[in-house]
Scaffold this motif. Structure first.
Motif, mmCIF file in Angstrom:
data_model
loop_
_atom_site.group_PDB
_atom_site.id
_atom_site.type_symbol
_atom_site.label_atom_id
_atom_site.label_comp_id
_atom_site.label_asym_id
_atom_site.label_seq_id
_atom_site.Cartn_x
_atom_site.Cartn_y
_atom_site.Cartn_z
ATOM 1 N N UNK A 1 68.769 -9.089 3.723
ATOM 2 C CA UNK A 1 67.726 -9.808 2.996
ATOM 3 C C UNK A 1 66.800 -10.519 3.985
ATOM 4 N N UNK A 2 67.390 -11.230 4.915
ATOM 5 C CA UNK A 2 66.601 -11.961 5.910
ATOM 6 C C UNK A 2 65.756 -10.997 6.738
ATOM 7 N N UNK A 3 66.357 -9.921 7.205
ATOM 8 C CA UNK A 3 65.641 -8.949 8.038
ATOM 9 C C UNK A 3 64.437 -8.372 7.306
ATOM 10 N N UNK A 4 64.642 -7.963 6.061
ATOM 11 C CA UNK A 4 63.550 -7.350 5.312
ATOM 12 C C UNK A 4 62.475 -8.373 4.946
ATOM 13 N N UNK A 5 62.879 -9.595 4.636
ATOM 14 C CA UNK A 5 61.898 -10.634 4.325
ATOM 15 C C UNK A 5 61.033 -10.961 5.537
ATOM 16 N N UNK A 6 61.653 -11.073 6.693
ATOM 17 C CA UNK A 6 60.889 -11.386 7.892
ATOM 18 C C UNK A 6 59.897 -10.272 8.221
ATOM 19 N N UNK A 7 60.359 -9.029 8.131
ATOM 20 C CA UNK A 7 59.461 -7.918 8.402
ATOM 21 C C UNK A 7 58.384 -7.814 7.326
ATOM 22 N N UNK A 8 58.792 -7.976 6.070
ATOM 23 C CA UNK A 8 57.830 -7.904 4.981
ATOM 24 C C UNK A 8 56.784 -8.995 5.079
ATOM 25 N N UNK A 9 57.195 -10.205 5.432
ATOM 26 C CA UNK A 9 56.264 -11.309 5.592
ATOM 27 C C UNK A 9 55.243 -11.008 6.687
ATOM 28 N N UNK A 10 55.722 -10.462 7.809
ATOM 29 C CA UNK A 10 54.818 -10.130 8.914
ATOM 30 C C UNK A 10 53.805 -9.066 8.501
ATOM 31 N N UNK A 11 54.282 -8.033 7.812
ATOM 32 C CA UNK A 11 53.382 -6.967 7.373
ATOM 33 C C UNK A 11 52.352 -7.475 6.372
ATOM 34 N N UNK A 12 52.788 -8.293 5.439
ATOM 35 C CA UNK A 12 51.868 -8.824 4.430
ATOM 36 C C UNK A 12 50.889 -9.822 5.029
ATOM 37 N N UNK A 13 51.317 -10.540 6.049
ATOM 38 C CA UNK A 13 50.445 -11.530 6.679
ATOM 39 C C UNK A 13 49.366 -10.890 7.537
ATOM 40 N N UNK A 14 49.689 -9.744 8.134
ATOM 41 C CA UNK A 14 48.746 -9.110 9.048
ATOM 42 C C UNK A 14 47.975 -7.958 8.413
ATOM 43 N N UNK A 15 48.371 -7.526 7.232
ATOM 44 C CA UNK A 15 47.681 -6.428 6.540
ATOM 45 C C UNK A 15 47.360 -6.874 5.117
ATOM 46 N N UNK A 16 46.382 -7.700 4.987
ATOM 47 C CA UNK A 16 46.089 -8.314 3.695
ATOM 48 C C UNK A 16 45.031 -7.520 2.933
ATOM 49 N N UNK A 17 45.320 -7.320 1.641
ATOM 50 C CA UNK A 17 44.271 -6.872 0.740
ATOM 51 C C UNK A 17 44.521 -7.529 -0.605
ATOM 52 N N UNK A 18 43.507 -7.532 -1.444
ATOM 53 C CA UNK A 18 43.528 -8.363 -2.644
ATOM 54 C C UNK A 18 44.674 -8.001 -3.574
ATOM 55 N N UNK A 19 45.416 -9.021 -3.955
ATOM 56 C CA UNK A 19 46.457 -8.914 -4.976
ATOM 57 C C UNK A 19 46.319 -10.113 -5.901
ATOM 58 N N UNK A 20 46.672 -9.947 -7.169
ATOM 59 C CA UNK A 20 46.766 -11.112 -8.029
ATOM 60 C C UNK A 20 48.191 -11.665 -7.948
ATOM 61 N N UNK A 21 48.436 -12.773 -8.635
ATOM 62 C CA UNK A 21 49.739 -13.425 -8.500
ATOM 63 C C UNK A 21 50.846 -12.752 -9.300
ATOM 64 N N UNK A 22 50.551 -11.597 -9.901
ATOM 65 C CA UNK A 22 51.609 -10.805 -10.523
ATOM 66 C C UNK A 22 52.310 -9.904 -9.508
ATOM 67 N N UNK A 23 51.793 -9.897 -8.280
ATOM 68 C CA UNK A 23 52.400 -9.091 -7.212
ATOM 69 C C UNK A 23 52.763 -9.990 -6.036
ATOM 70 N N UNK A 24 53.783 -9.580 -5.314
ATOM 71 C CA UNK A 24 54.248 -10.331 -4.153
ATOM 72 C C UNK A 24 53.216 -10.242 -3.036
ATOM 73 N N UNK A 25 52.921 -11.393 -2.404
ATOM 74 C CA UNK A 25 52.084 -11.416 -1.215
ATOM 75 C C UNK A 25 52.809 -12.192 -0.118
ATOM 76 N N UNK A 26 52.097 -12.522 0.953
ATOM 77 C CA UNK A 26 52.765 -13.174 2.079
ATOM 78 C C UNK A 26 53.267 -14.573 1.719
ATOM 79 N N UNK A 27 52.581 -15.269 0.806
ATOM 80 C CA UNK A 27 53.056 -16.594 0.402
ATOM 81 C C UNK A 27 54.371 -16.482 -0.377
ATOM 82 N N UNK A 28 54.478 -15.487 -1.232
ATOM 83 C CA UNK A 28 55.730 -15.269 -1.957
ATOM 84 C C UNK A 28 56.859 -14.935 -0.988
ATOM 85 N N UNK A 29 56.568 -14.124 0.012
ATOM 86 C CA UNK A 29 57.582 -13.786 1.014
ATOM 87 C C UNK A 29 58.075 -15.032 1.727
ATOM 88 N N UNK A 30 57.172 -15.901 2.119
ATOM 89 C CA UNK A 30 57.547 -17.144 2.802
ATOM 90 C C UNK A 30 58.334 -18.058 1.865
#
Length: 464
Positions: A192-221
């Protein structure tokens, strides 16, 4: 590529170990063409709009009590009393009946995420979208595993996570005849930790528009903050709470009314939100009280005429004498929205500060905890009667913080269930027509795996 074959694969309950659902060789034919194809699979099958397990655990906690069932809800009472009494047959046909929300549905969500992760590199499309979608799928898969491990494994800070059994880790969509065994609690948390850390990095550095019904980098954090809180890594729990609140610190002022999960007009504190369909069931025709409603143990922690959460978070049914049946925090009458809010991050950070104050005695941590708690309360209490709290005793401050957490987060994404387990709370339940009190020490309690699952996969060791 025939996209329908993806959905055929989605129908496979691969964890049962039965290999005759789909030939493994058909995997080579499952070839979507575009990243957008996989995005639709994630939205449709990864997120699972129509199946949500967030509310299911309330009945196990001290937030719920039993009341005499009306004749129209007698079947619901007979089905759910097995859960209320923590009976080992709560999910079996010879007990409360099979319920797919705690095991099958999360794993189906994981399968949807795995499909996306398996095929992303073969897809045509923009790399930014590809990597952002990869991050989203990793975080969403972690979210499912985080709930599964807190359903079926002992709480991380209790027992021994290196040997305690958790849930099986399945990290690809390949269908085989293999019977999967349970990984340890530590192994699942590590993934869980490994995937969250990687997912957070990917979402933080590759941003495109999402509404709050989808996970973004803030949700990952935010999820990372919750995970580290349960692991009692206070520094990381508050660091990730900080990283969210530095970007989004809004709180809805309940003095102005409204719902904290109002997705239309006042999404002040929403980080991520989804609909749910499982809760304290209420018949709409006519409006009837369910057989399990909110307990005085919960209701009494709110101050009358001061704390707006009592009237805005909890609601009466048409027969007031039967008490509060449920919790409403969304934009509809019955609040069918849950997810992650900024309020949780204030509470995560406050608890972490208090724990550090208790451990080292530095007064700066006490003051920072109080600042977070008082800010949250300022937006929750009647302004004409609001007064800041100033506690100097560390244990009193921790108790106050944990009670505030219960007031704020009741009924959301299994918060209370996880809290009573990690805090080792003794929960007492009494059936309305019984003089026998049933007690459960939540410190080591984990849900039984449904018998239909263990029969199909004999390699799964049942919780005792």
């Amino acid at each position: 590529m025939k996209i329908r074959k993806i959905y055929l694969l989605m129908s496979v309950l691969w964890l049962t170990g039965c290999s005759d659902f789909l030939e493994e060789s058909s995997q080579d034919e499952v070839r979507p063409a575009m990243i957008s194809d996989l995005e639709q699979i994630l939205l449709g099958d990864g997120y699972h709009d129509n199946h949500n397990f967030f509310y299911m655990t309330e009945i196990f906690t001290d937030n719920v009590k039993s009341v005499e069932p009306l004749v129209y809800v007698q079947d619901e009472y007979e089905r759910n009393k097995w859960r209320y009494l923590w009976d080992s047959k709560m999910f079996d046909d010879d007990g409360g009946g099979y319920y797919n929300g705690c095991w099958e549905i999360p794993y189906k969500g994981i399968l949807g995420c795995n499909l996306v992760l398996d095929y992303l590199d073969d897809m045509k499309g923009e790399d930014l979208v590809r990597e952002s979608l990869r991050g989203e799928a990793l975080v969403l898969r972690s979210w499912y595993y985080f709930h599964l491990i807190n359903f079926f494994g002992v709480a991380y800070n209790q027992g021994n996570p290196e040997t305690d059994l958790g849930v099986p880790l399945k990290l690809d969509a390949t269908v085989t005849g293999q019977f999967f065994t349970r990984n340890t609690v530590k192994e699942v948390y590590a993934r869980i930790e490994q995937d969250l850390l990687r997912g957070n990095k990917l979402l933080s550095t590759n941003r495109y528009d999402r509404n709050f019904f989808r996970i973004d980098h803030l949700a990952a954090k935010a999820i990372l903050s919750r995970v580290y809180l349960y692991m009692e890594d206070w520094d990381k729990a508050l660091a990730y709470a900080d990283s969210v609140l530095m970007v989004k610190s809004n709180l809805l002022d309940l003095n102005d009314g409204g719902r904290v999960y109002n997705t239309s007009s006042t999404p002040d504190e929403i980080i991520w939100v989804r609909e749910y369909s499982e809760g304290f069931s209420i018949s709409f025709q006519p409006r009837l009280s369910p057989p399990f409603i909110l307990s005085e143990n919960l209701i009494d922690i709110y101050t009358d005429n001061v704390d707006f959460r009592k009237s805005l978070f909890l609601y009466y049914n048409s027969t007031i004498t039967r008490g509060y049946p449920g919790i409403s925090k969304g934009s509809s009458d019955y609040g069918k929205m849950q997810g992650i809010r900024t309020a949780e991050l204030y509470l995560n950070r406050a608890e972490s500060y208090v724990r550090k104050y208790l451990a080292g005695g530095q007064d700066e941590f006490r003051l920072k905890a109080l600042a977070d708690l008082n800010k949250l309360r300022k937006y929750r209490l009647n302004k004409s009667k609001y007064a800041e709290v100033d506690l100097t005793d560390g244990q009193e401050l921790l108790d106050f913080c944990l009670t505030e957490r219960r007031r704020e987060l009741c009924g959301e994404t299994s918060h209370r269930w996880c809290d009573v387990r990690r805090l080792g709370v003794m929960v007492t339940h009494l059936l309305y027509d019984s003089s026998i009190e049933y007690e459960q020490n939540m410190e080591y309690y984990a849900l039984p795996i449904p018998k239909v699952i263990t029969e199909q996969n004999p390699s799964l060791v049942q919780n005792q």
